[in-house]
Design a protein around this motif. Sequence first.
Motif, PDB file in Angstrom:
ATOM      1  N   ILE A  15      34.005  33.379  49.377  1.00  0.00           N
ATOM      2  CA  ILE A  15      33.510  32.013  49.258  1.00  0.00           C
ATOM      3  C   ILE A  15      33.496  31.675  47.778  1.00  0.00           C
ATOM      4  O   ILE A  15      33.143  32.501  46.938  1.00  0.00           O
ATOM      5  CB  ILE A  15      32.082  31.870  49.831  1.00  0.00           C
ATOM      6  CG1 ILE A  15      32.004  32.428  51.253  1.00  0.00           C
ATOM      7  CG2 ILE A  15      31.654  30.413  49.839  1.00  0.00           C
ATOM      8  CD1 ILE A  15      30.569  32.441  51.815  1.00  0.00           C
ATOM      9  N   SER A  16      33.858  30.438  47.472  1.00  0.00           N
ATOM     10  CA  SER A  16      33.917  29.998  46.073  1.00  0.00           C
ATOM     11  C   SER A  16      32.724  29.116  45.734  1.00  0.00           C
ATOM     12  O   SER A  16      32.100  28.510  46.613  1.00  0.00           O
ATOM     13  CB  SER A  16      35.221  29.219  45.848  1.00  0.00           C
ATOM     14  OG  SER A  16      35.172  28.536  44.615  1.00  0.00           O
ATOM     15  N   ASN A  19      43.884  35.608  52.300  1.00  0.00           N
ATOM     16  CA  ASN A  19      44.772  36.482  51.554  1.00  0.00           C
ATOM     17  C   ASN A  19      44.362  36.491  50.086  1.00  0.00           C
ATOM     18  O   ASN A  19      45.118  36.118  49.200  1.00  0.00           O
ATOM     19  CB  ASN A  19      46.215  35.988  51.726  1.00  0.00           C
ATOM     20  CG  ASN A  19      47.207  36.946  51.121  1.00  0.00           C
ATOM     21  OD1 ASN A  19      46.908  38.128  50.980  1.00  0.00           O
ATOM     22  ND2 ASN A  19      48.371  36.445  50.753  1.00  0.00           N
ATOM     23  N   LEU A  20      43.134  36.903  49.857  1.00  0.00           N
ATOM     24  CA  LEU A  20      42.592  36.889  48.504  1.00  0.00           C
ATOM     25  C   LEU A  20      41.953  38.238  48.219  1.00  0.00           C
ATOM     26  O   LEU A  20      41.251  38.782  49.060  1.00  0.00           O
ATOM     27  CB  LEU A  20      41.514  35.806  48.362  1.00  0.00           C
ATOM     28  CG  LEU A  20      41.970  34.348  48.397  1.00  0.00           C
ATOM     29  CD1 LEU A  20      40.773  33.431  48.584  1.00  0.00           C
ATOM     30  CD2 LEU A  20      42.712  34.000  47.110  1.00  0.00           C
ATOM     31  N   ALA A  64      26.063  36.738  37.152  1.00  0.00           N
ATOM     32  CA  ALA A  64      26.882  35.557  36.884  1.00  0.00           C
ATOM     33  C   ALA A  64      28.310  35.957  36.489  1.00  0.00           C
ATOM     34  O   ALA A  64      29.277  35.311  36.903  1.00  0.00           O
ATOM     35  CB  ALA A  64      26.244  34.722  35.776  1.00  0.00           C
ATOM     36  N   GLY A  65      28.435  37.048  35.731  1.00  0.00           N
ATOM     37  CA  GLY A  65      29.762  37.494  35.313  1.00  0.00           C
ATOM     38  C   GLY A  65      30.610  37.964  36.476  1.00  0.00           C
ATOM     39  O   GLY A  65      31.830  37.744  36.510  1.00  0.00           O
ATOM     40  N   VAL A  66      29.971  38.601  37.452  1.00  0.00           N
ATOM     41  CA  VAL A  66      30.698  39.033  38.658  1.00  0.00           C
ATOM     42  C   VAL A  66      31.242  37.814  39.399  1.00  0.00           C
ATOM     43  O   VAL A  66      32.405  37.783  39.823  1.00  0.00           O
ATOM     44  CB  VAL A  66      29.760  39.863  39.568  1.00  0.00           C
ATOM     45  CG1 VAL A  66      30.306  39.970  40.980  1.00  0.00           C
ATOM     46  CG2 VAL A  66      29.553  41.249  38.960  1.00  0.00           C
ATOM     47  N   VAL A  67      30.398  36.796  39.561  1.00  0.00           N
ATOM     48  CA  VAL A  67      30.855  35.593  40.271  1.00  0.00           C
ATOM     49  C   VAL A  67      31.974  34.915  39.491  1.00  0.00           C
ATOM     50  O   VAL A  67      32.999  34.511  40.056  1.00  0.00           O
ATOM     51  CB  VAL A  67      29.678  34.620  40.507  1.00  0.00           C
ATOM     52  CG1 VAL A  67      30.166  33.336  41.171  1.00  0.00           C
ATOM     53  CG2 VAL A  67      28.608  35.277  41.364  1.00  0.00           C
ATOM     54  N   ALA A  68      31.799  34.811  38.161  1.00  0.00           N
ATOM     55  CA  ALA A  68      32.833  34.168  37.338  1.00  0.00           C
ATOM     56  C   ALA A  68      34.158  34.917  37.456  1.00  0.00           C
ATOM     57  O   ALA A  68      35.231  34.300  37.554  1.00  0.00           O
ATOM     58  CB  ALA A  68      32.377  34.107  35.883  1.00  0.00           C
ATOM     59  N   ALA A  69      34.097  36.248  37.465  1.00  0.00           N
ATOM     60  CA  ALA A  69      35.335  37.029  37.594  1.00  0.00           C
ATOM     61  C   ALA A  69      35.972  36.804  38.955  1.00  0.00           C
ATOM     62  O   ALA A  69      37.202  36.676  39.075  1.00  0.00           O
ATOM     63  CB  ALA A  69      35.028  38.516  37.385  1.00  0.00           C
ATOM     64  N   ASN A  70      35.158  36.743  39.992  1.00  0.00           N
ATOM     65  CA  ASN A  70      35.709  36.503  41.328  1.00  0.00           C
ATOM     66  C   ASN A  70      36.374  35.134  41.446  1.00  0.00           C
ATOM     67  O   ASN A  70      37.339  34.960  42.193  1.00  0.00           O
ATOM     68  CB  ASN A  70      34.599  36.628  42.378  1.00  0.00           C
ATOM     69  CG  ASN A  70      34.227  38.071  42.663  1.00  0.00           C
ATOM     70  OD1 ASN A  70      34.978  38.986  42.305  1.00  0.00           O
ATOM     71  ND2 ASN A  70      33.089  38.279  43.285  1.00  0.00           N
ATOM     72  N   GLU A  71      35.840  34.159  40.715  1.00  0.00           N
ATOM     73  CA  GLU A  71      36.403  32.808  40.804  1.00  0.00           C
ATOM     74  C   GLU A  71      37.825  32.743  40.246  1.00  0.00           C
ATOM     75  O   GLU A  71      38.564  31.798  40.521  1.00  0.00           O
ATOM     76  CB  GLU A  71      35.508  31.810  40.050  1.00  0.00           C
ATOM     77  CG  GLU A  71      34.149  31.579  40.690  1.00  0.00           C
ATOM     78  CD  GLU A  71      34.230  30.922  42.067  1.00  0.00           C
ATOM     79  OE1 GLU A  71      34.966  29.942  42.226  1.00  0.00           O
ATOM     80  OE2 GLU A  71      33.543  31.426  42.990  1.00  0.00           O
ATOM     81  N   THR A  72      38.212  33.745  39.448  1.00  0.00           N
ATOM     82  CA  THR A  72      39.549  33.699  38.843  1.00  0.00           C
ATOM     83  C   THR A  72      40.657  33.832  39.881  1.00  0.00           C
ATOM     84  O   THR A  72      41.815  33.565  39.563  1.00  0.00           O
ATOM     85  CB  THR A  72      39.716  34.802  37.775  1.00  0.00           C
ATOM     86  OG1 THR A  72      39.550  36.080  38.402  1.00  0.00           O
ATOM     87  CG2 THR A  72      38.702  34.637  36.652  1.00  0.00           C
ATOM     88  N   VAL A  73      40.331  34.242  41.106  1.00  0.00           N
ATOM     89  CA  VAL A  73      41.385  34.291  42.123  1.00  0.00           C
ATOM     90  C   VAL A  73      41.767  32.876  42.568  1.00  0.00           C
ATOM     91  O   VAL A  73      42.804  32.687  43.212  1.00  0.00           O
ATOM     92  CB  VAL A  73      40.992  35.145  43.348  1.00  0.00           C
ATOM     93  CG1 VAL A  73      40.652  36.562  42.944  1.00  0.00           C
ATOM     94  CG2 VAL A  73      39.853  34.507  44.130  1.00  0.00           C
TER      95      VAL A  73
END
Length: 480
Positions: free
Chosen positions: A26-27, A184-185, A209-218
Motif C-alpha cells: 500500500i502506498s 508485481n512490486l 519514516a525512512g522505511v516507508v520512504a524507501a518502500n515508496e521508491t517502487v
Amino acid sequence: MIDADTPSHDPAAGSAIQPDLLARAISVTDLYTIGIGPSSSHTVGPMRAGRSFARAVLERGGTPVSVCCRLFGSLALTGRGHATDRAVILGLAGWAPDAIDPDRIPALLATIAADAALRLGGGPTVPFDAGRDLVFDRETFHPGHPNTLLLTCRFDDGFVLERHYHSIGGGVVIAADAVVAPANLVQPYPFDSGAALLAHAGDSGLGIAGVVAANETVWRAPDETSAFLDAVRAAMSACIERGCAAAGILPGGLGVRRRAGAISRSLPPHGAGNDPQSPFEWVSLWALAVNEENAAGGRVVTAPTNGAAGVLPAVLRYYEVFTPGATAEGARIFLLTAAAIGFLYKKRASISAAEMGCQGEVGVACSMAAAALCAVLGGSPAQIENAAEIGMEHNLGLTCDPIGGLVQVPCIERNTMGAVKAINAAYLALRGDGQHIVSLDAVIETMRQTGDDMRSKYKETSLGGLAAIVAHLPVNFVEC
Ligand code: SF4
C-alpha cells in the motif's frame, strides 16, 4: 475489477485478515487522498463507484436508456446524512471527488433534478429521477460488505449492465466480482505487522519514516513522494484555515452551529501568557475546523477517513506551532510515520466504521497521529510503536452512532478528543523506554475482534447509541 480511480494496490475487503492482502503493498498515495466531505466510505467511495460504472457503460457502447442505483446496509441507513445519494449521482455524471469544486455541487444537482436526466460519464443523456432511480434498501445487508451499492444500466438493445461495488473505507471501492492480481512490486522493506516494521526500522537504521520512504521508491522518485506529502500537508492546512474562517449552521437539519470561527477569534495567541490549556484549546480548534469543513461537504484530506479527518491535521499543526525547530522535513516524517501505522490497520483489520465502529476511524487516526508526533519529537522506533499502541488501546470499543446519520455529532468533537489523546499518547511513550505489555499488533487484533463482535447497530447505521437515544429527545437537547 478495481476502479481505475482508486489505488490499484489496495483490495482490502471484510474485517478478517486477508492473506493475499497481507502480501500486498500500500502506498502513501492510497492512504491520503484529497476529496470532499462528509464521508470517505459513504461519499467519496460511492462517487468513485458511480464514475467507474459510468465509464463501464461508455466502454460497452450502445445507447443506454436508464440507470439506477440501489444502496444497501449502512449506505442505505446513513446514506442521506452522509450525502451518498448526491455522491452517486455526481459520480454517474462523471465527477471525481478530488476534482469537483464543492461550491458547484448544489448547482450541478439542481440541473440534474430540473432536467430529470443526467449525462452518464459526461456522455449520453439518460432519464434520471432520484425518487425513482435511487433506492435506499434499509433491509438488506450484502454479504460481501456492509457498504454495498448496486448500479444497473439498461440499453436500447435489451442488454443490462449490472455491477455491485463495496466501499471498504478511506474512499476505496472495489467491484464485488473483483479478481485482484498479485501486485508485481517488490518493496525493499515489506511489512505486514508492527513487529516486522520495527525489525526493518532497526536493521536498516532508517527508522520508521525512512522505511516507508524507501518502500515508496517502487512507485516514484523520492522527490515526487516529498512533493506529494507537501501537497497533503498544504491541503490539511488550507482546510484548517477555511474552517476557522467559516460560520453558520451545518447542513442536514440538526441545527449544529459551526464553532471554529468564533473560537479562533477568541483564543489568545499561541503560547501567550503561558496558559496551560492553550495548546489543547488550539489543537481542539484545528480539529473542529477540519471536521466542520468535512460536515459541510468541503475539501478535506482523507486521513485515513473523512469522519476522522481532523485528528492528523490538528496534531501536525500542534507540532508545527508548539515545537521549537519544527521543519518541513519534520512534517514529511510525521506523515510517513502515520502512514506506516495506517497501513497496518488496513492490512490487519479495517478502517471502515461499518465494520469496526468508530475505533476504526477516530481510533485509528489517533493511533497514527500518536506515532507520528512521537517520531518528530525524537522517539525511537520502539517508542513510536508504543505511542501507536496507546493511541488505539484507549479507543477500543468506540462505537459509531452519528445522530441523524450526519457526520456531525459526535463526530466533530470526537476528533478533538482523538487529537488530544494522540498528543498524550506520544508524550507517555516518550517517557518510557519502548518496552510495554501490549504490542501494537496485539491491539490491532483486539480492535479487529472487538469490531467483529460489535452489534451492527453500533457500526455506522445510526440505529444505536447516541443516534437512537437523542432521536427520542426534544431537539433542544441536541448537542451544540
Ligand atoms: S461516529 Fe466516528 S466512525 Fe461514525 S461517522 Fe462519526 S466519526 Fe465516523
